[in-house]
Scaffold this motif. Sequence first.
Motif, mmCIF file in Angstrom:
data_model
loop_
_atom_site.group_PDB
_atom_site.id
_atom_site.type_symbol
_atom_site.label_atom_id
_atom_site.label_comp_id
_atom_site.label_asym_id
_atom_site.label_seq_id
_atom_site.Cartn_x
_atom_site.Cartn_y
_atom_site.Cartn_z
ATOM 1 N N LEU A 161 28.012 9.786 72.313
ATOM 2 C CA LEU A 161 27.684 10.793 71.309
ATOM 3 C C LEU A 161 28.802 10.931 70.281
ATOM 4 N N ARG A 162 30.043 10.814 70.730
ATOM 5 C CA ARG A 162 31.183 10.912 69.805
ATOM 6 C C ARG A 162 31.193 9.727 68.833
ATOM 7 N N TYR A 163 30.916 8.534 69.341
ATOM 8 C CA TYR A 163 30.887 7.369 68.447
ATOM 9 C C TYR A 163 29.729 7.474 67.454
ATOM 10 N N LEU A 164 28.606 8.018 67.907
ATOM 11 C CA LEU A 164 27.485 8.236 66.993
ATOM 12 C C LEU A 164 27.880 9.246 65.911
ATOM 13 N N GLY A 165 28.539 10.338 66.327
ATOM 14 C CA GLY A 165 29.002 11.329 65.360
ATOM 15 C C GLY A 165 29.999 10.745 64.381
ATOM 16 N N LEU A 166 30.887 9.878 64.869
ATOM 17 C CA LEU A 166 31.856 9.215 63.996
ATOM 18 C C LEU A 166 31.151 8.353 62.958
ATOM 19 N N PHE A 167 30.142 7.607 63.392
ATOM 20 C CA PHE A 167 29.397 6.737 62.478
ATOM 21 C C PHE A 167 28.671 7.564 61.412
ATOM 22 N N ILE A 168 28.062 8.667 61.841
ATOM 23 C CA ILE A 168 27.367 9.538 60.889
ATOM 24 C C ILE A 168 28.343 10.136 59.885
ATOM 25 N N SER A 169 29.472 10.614 60.381
ATOM 26 C CA SER A 169 30.463 11.244 59.504
ATOM 27 C C SER A 169 30.979 10.267 58.445
ATOM 28 N N PHE A 199 41.157 14.227 61.299
ATOM 29 C CA PHE A 199 41.700 14.334 59.944
ATOM 30 C C PHE A 199 41.663 12.981 59.232
ATOM 31 N N ALA A 200 41.996 11.921 59.963
ATOM 32 C CA ALA A 200 41.985 10.583 59.358
ATOM 33 C C ALA A 200 40.580 10.194 58.908
ATOM 34 N N MET A 201 39.588 10.474 59.740
ATOM 35 C CA MET A 201 38.216 10.125 59.393
ATOM 36 C C MET A 201 37.693 10.972 58.236
ATOM 37 N N ARG A 202 38.188 12.190 58.102
ATOM 38 C CA ARG A 202 37.799 13.022 56.955
ATOM 39 C C ARG A 202 38.236 12.373 55.642
ATOM 40 N N VAL A 203 39.365 11.688 55.668
ATOM 41 C CA VAL A 203 39.854 11.004 54.471
ATOM 42 C C VAL A 203 39.084 9.700 54.244
ATOM 43 N N VAL A 204 38.837 8.957 55.330
ATOM 44 C CA VAL A 204 38.195 7.641 55.207
ATOM 45 C C VAL A 204 36.802 7.757 54.613
ATOM 46 N N LYS A 205 36.081 8.832 54.943
ATOM 47 C CA LYS A 205 34.706 8.934 54.427
ATOM 48 C C LYS A 205 34.678 9.007 52.899
ATOM 49 N N TYR A 206 35.734 9.530 52.276
ATOM 50 C CA TYR A 206 35.795 9.558 50.808
ATOM 51 C C TYR A 206 36.009 8.151 50.240
ATOM 52 N N ILE A 207 36.823 7.358 50.929
ATOM 53 C CA ILE A 207 37.031 5.971 50.489
ATOM 54 C C ILE A 207 35.732 5.191 50.556
ATOM 55 N N ILE A 208 35.004 5.351 51.677
ATOM 56 C CA ILE A 208 33.718 4.665 51.830
ATOM 57 C C ILE A 208 32.721 5.170 50.783
ATOM 58 N N LEU A 209 32.774 6.470 50.485
ATOM 59 C CA LEU A 209 31.874 7.041 49.473
ATOM 60 C C LEU A 209 32.132 6.432 48.095
ATOM 61 N N VAL A 210 33.389 6.293 47.715
ATOM 62 C CA VAL A 210 33.726 5.727 46.408
ATOM 63 C C VAL A 210 33.273 4.272 46.315
ATOM 64 N N VAL A 211 33.552 3.499 47.363
ATOM 65 C CA VAL A 211 33.154 2.083 47.353
ATOM 66 C C VAL A 211 31.637 1.958 47.318
ATOM 67 N N SER A 212 30.937 2.823 48.049
ATOM 68 C CA SER A 212 29.470 2.790 48.053
ATOM 69 C C SER A 212 28.920 3.175 46.696
ATOM 70 N N THR A 213 29.592 4.097 46.000
ATOM 71 C CA THR A 213 29.154 4.490 44.664
ATOM 72 C C THR A 213 29.272 3.327 43.691
ATOM 73 N N LEU A 214 30.314 2.540 43.835
ATOM 74 C CA LEU A 214 30.539 1.412 42.931
ATOM 75 C C LEU A 214 29.694 0.194 43.285
ATOM 76 N N GLY A 215 29.438 -0.014 44.587
ATOM 77 C CA GLY A 215 28.772 -1.247 45.007
ATOM 78 C C GLY A 215 27.447 -1.078 45.702
ATOM 79 N N GLY A 216 26.967 0.152 45.848
ATOM 80 C CA GLY A 216 25.688 0.373 46.507
ATOM 81 C C GLY A 216 25.757 0.069 48.001
ATOM 82 N N THR A 217 24.643 -0.380 48.559
ATOM 83 C CA THR A 217 24.605 -0.673 50.001
ATOM 84 C C THR A 217 25.542 -1.826 50.364
ATOM 85 N N ILE A 218 25.721 -2.757 49.438
ATOM 86 C CA ILE A 218 26.674 -3.853 49.687
ATOM 87 C C ILE A 218 28.088 -3.279 49.804
ATOM 88 N N GLY A 219 28.423 -2.354 48.927
ATOM 89 C CA GLY A 219 29.731 -1.712 48.993
ATOM 90 C C GLY A 219 29.914 -0.949 50.284
#
Length: 445
Positions: A275-283, A392-412
Amino acid sequence: MQLMNEQIKKYFKSKLEDSLDVKYQELYFLGQNVELIYINSICDTDKIQELVVKPFFEIQDIRKFETYLKSLQSYQEFEDMEKALKEVLRGGLVLLTCKSVHILSLKNYVSEGVKKAEVETTIQGPQMALSDDLQQNINMIRHRYHQPSLIVEKEEVGSVSALELMIVYDKKKVDESILKNIKDKINEIKSSKEMVQSAGEFQRLLTPQERTLFPVHMITERVDRVALNISQGKVVLMIEGAPFSLVLPAVFYDFMSSMEDLYQPFWVGKFLVSLRYLGLFISLTLPGAYVAITAYNPEIFKVQLALGVAGSRASVPYPAFLEVIFMLVMMELLTEASIRLPKSIGSTATTVGGLILGQAATEAGLVSNIMIIIVSAVAISNFIIPINEMSFAMRVVKYIILVVSTLGGTIGLIVSLFALIAYLVSLDSFGQPYLRLFMNEAKGK
């Protein structure tokens, strides 16, 4: 008898090694002497003074003194050295005279002033947390880890603060190269840093990869977690005045595991970990996936869902990326506010604030209804990670993934996830691969 006493002392010294809290004390008076062997962190030193030291100098006759010892309620007959060692590891005292060997049970179990774990809570497990007092911490660890190979060493860190640092490990299980590496790092810090006041600050100084986002050493407040990690061959550092300990090395799996997993039935524990790994993936992926699919690939949705999302966003005047960023930042502000506010009003203020903000933002057309659901799911999923540093680390990483996804879509989105995995693979904690899923329970297994 003198030969036997020497054998007993040699046996204890070979088993207990050179741990800081193991004491070998000799008493002399009028040509008579006795020798005491005990561990002062779990033995009641006040009782030793009252029941052993003072009577020895007052009675002045070794035979009468031995008779007096046998009259004590805590007295035990000496049977063999192995049983005597077990008694010492549980707070006993071995007393050697010129003619005989005596054992007194003088356990000192710290109960007053012990705090409950507040950061890493469990439902069924032990509730004890570490304290600011190093001796009290060693006492609690000793009472949970009755092994003669447990070593406690003392160092001093900070040329100005000059705080005590306790190094605790099991000599039989620890990796000597890791231990040497840790001690070398400590010596470097001693000579270069003036002020060290907490385990978190010391962790940053020990981190081998400068400016790394992910924690490679674990900070914990739980006594049972400390004992468990010592049994796995890890090294524990405790700083004077800080109710947290530093456990190293630590791998990714350690930050995703809770002590609750050990106190639940096997399959329940595995379910909670999954459940924790699922929550991590969702976050990590949900904000980026929402932006990538909405802006680039809406055809991934079924028609009904695509129309629902489009209808929900019809009144929103700006792109999905800004909508997500706005709500995520507001959620971060609410989280920080809940930490800084007094506990009596913190949870109430942030809950009410979150409800009012979400409803008002939706009615004003600033965000869509589905965005409220996504942000709530991300916040809940992020809080499911048991160790705050990883959260805390994952809270930061999700913004990086968000920016890359914004620039590259699903490929990003996919590329950013692969890049994250590659980065985690490149990390190590004192030679241990960081993305290793399970740590060995003991050295050599």
